[in-house]
Motif scaffolding. Structure first.
Motif, PDB file in Angstrom:
ATOM      1  N   GLU A  32       0.810  -1.362   0.024  1.00  0.00           N
ATOM      2  CA  GLU A  32       0.065  -0.127  -0.050  1.00  0.00           C
ATOM      3  C   GLU A  32       0.588   1.445   0.053  1.00  0.00           C
ATOM      4  N   GLU A  33       2.123   0.996   0.262  1.00  0.00           N
ATOM      5  CA  GLU A  33       3.027   2.322   0.356  1.00  0.00           C
ATOM      6  C   GLU A  33       3.855   2.340  -0.886  1.00  0.00           C
ATOM      7  N   SER A  34       3.299   1.909  -2.110  1.00  0.00           N
ATOM      8  CA  SER A  34       3.800   2.121  -3.170  1.00  0.00           C
ATOM      9  C   SER A  34       3.532   3.386  -3.903  1.00  0.00           C
ATOM     10  N   ARG A  35       4.734   4.022  -4.327  1.00  0.00           N
ATOM     11  CA  ARG A  35       4.571   5.444  -4.962  1.00  0.00           C
ATOM     12  C   ARG A  35       4.137   5.133  -6.414  1.00  0.00           C
ATOM     13  N   HIS A  36       4.023   3.871  -6.862  1.00  0.00           N
ATOM     14  CA  HIS A  36       3.717   3.559  -8.220  1.00  0.00           C
ATOM     15  C   HIS A  36       2.022   3.396  -8.364  1.00  0.00           C
ATOM     16  N   ASP A  37       1.348   3.416  -9.469  1.00  0.00           N
ATOM     17  CA  ASP A  37      -0.151   2.840  -9.307  1.00  0.00           C
ATOM     18  C   ASP A  37      -0.143   1.559  -9.111  1.00  0.00           C
ATOM     19  N   LYS A  39       0.228  -1.729  -6.976  1.00  0.00           N
ATOM     20  CA  LYS A  39       0.260  -1.990  -5.571  1.00  0.00           C
ATOM     21  C   LYS A  39       0.378  -3.476  -5.364  1.00  0.00           C
ATOM     22  N   ALA A  91       8.786   1.672  -3.786  1.00  0.00           N
ATOM     23  CA  ALA A  91       8.782   2.672  -2.624  1.00  0.00           C
ATOM     24  C   ALA A  91       9.579   3.996  -3.290  1.00  0.00           C
ATOM     25  N   ALA A  92      10.656   3.707  -4.164  1.00  0.00           N
ATOM     26  CA  ALA A  92      11.277   4.985  -4.382  1.00  0.00           C
ATOM     27  C   ALA A  92      10.890   5.482  -5.835  1.00  0.00           C
ATOM     28  N   TYR A  93       9.764   5.047  -6.394  1.00  0.00           N
ATOM     29  CA  TYR A  93       9.387   5.335  -7.607  1.00  0.00           C
ATOM     30  C   TYR A  93       9.028   6.926  -7.717  1.00  0.00           C
ATOM     31  N   GLU A  94       9.637   7.618  -8.868  1.00  0.00           N
ATOM     32  CA  GLU A  94       9.144   8.991  -8.961  1.00  0.00           C
ATOM     33  C   GLU A  94       8.382   9.052 -10.470  1.00  0.00           C
TER      34      GLU A  94
END
Length: 161
Positions: A32-37, A39, A91-94
């Motif tokens: 759920e903490e994914s920074r990407h679509d 999950k 987690a690091a996805y920008e």
């Protein structure tokens, strides 16, 4: 090859993953903490041993068209390495910045002058910065910073609009 129960134990050992039971005895794990679509980290782990892990942001894995890797024959070490890399990448996805609109690009164009009254125009076109002396191309730069450093070194300052 790990059994279904062993794969579940490995995935359950990651506190950042949330287990979701789905149809036909299959199990998914969400981050759920994914920074990407994306999950869903583990997809359709099945009692027959089959299952998938998302690796769409990673290099070096055989992916299907959804970015999934089949983990049927993975060892515990291989599975943990894949999970660690996937969770770190999510987690690091920008997300990529949207391309500036044409109107914004024009606003980035600038005029530069030196003490002798010489005038240069700096313009962004496509993915490069071009420096013009009148209609003549003087230099090309990959970044705005490179262009501005060059102009400063040559004694130019940004002219007021």
């Amino acid at each position: 090859m790990l059994t279904f129960e062993q794969k579940l134990a490995v995935l359950d050992s990651y506190p950042e993953l949330e287990r979701k039971n789905v149809s036909l005895g299959r199990v998914n794990y969400h981050f759920e903490e994914s920074r990407h679509d994306k999950k869903t980290v583990a997809y359709h782990l099945h009692p027959n041993g089959n299952g998938f892990v998302y690796a769409g942001l990673l290099d070096g894995y055989p992916l299907d068209d959804k970015g999934l890797v089949n983990i049927r024959d993975y060892s515990e070490g291989d599975l943990r390495a894949l999970l660690d890399a996937t969770i770190s990448a999510l987690a690091a996805y920008e997300p990529a910045a949207p391309a500036p609109s044409r109107k914004k690009r024009k606003a980035q164009d600038s005029r530069w002058t030196d003490a002798e009254g010489n005038v240069l125009e700096l313009k962004r076109e496509e993915d490069m910065w071009y420096l013009y002396a009148g209609l003549n191309l003087d230099m090309a730069f990959e970044t705005l910073q490179e262009a501005e450093e060059y102009l400063a070194e040559e004694g130019f300052t940004r002219a007021e609009p």
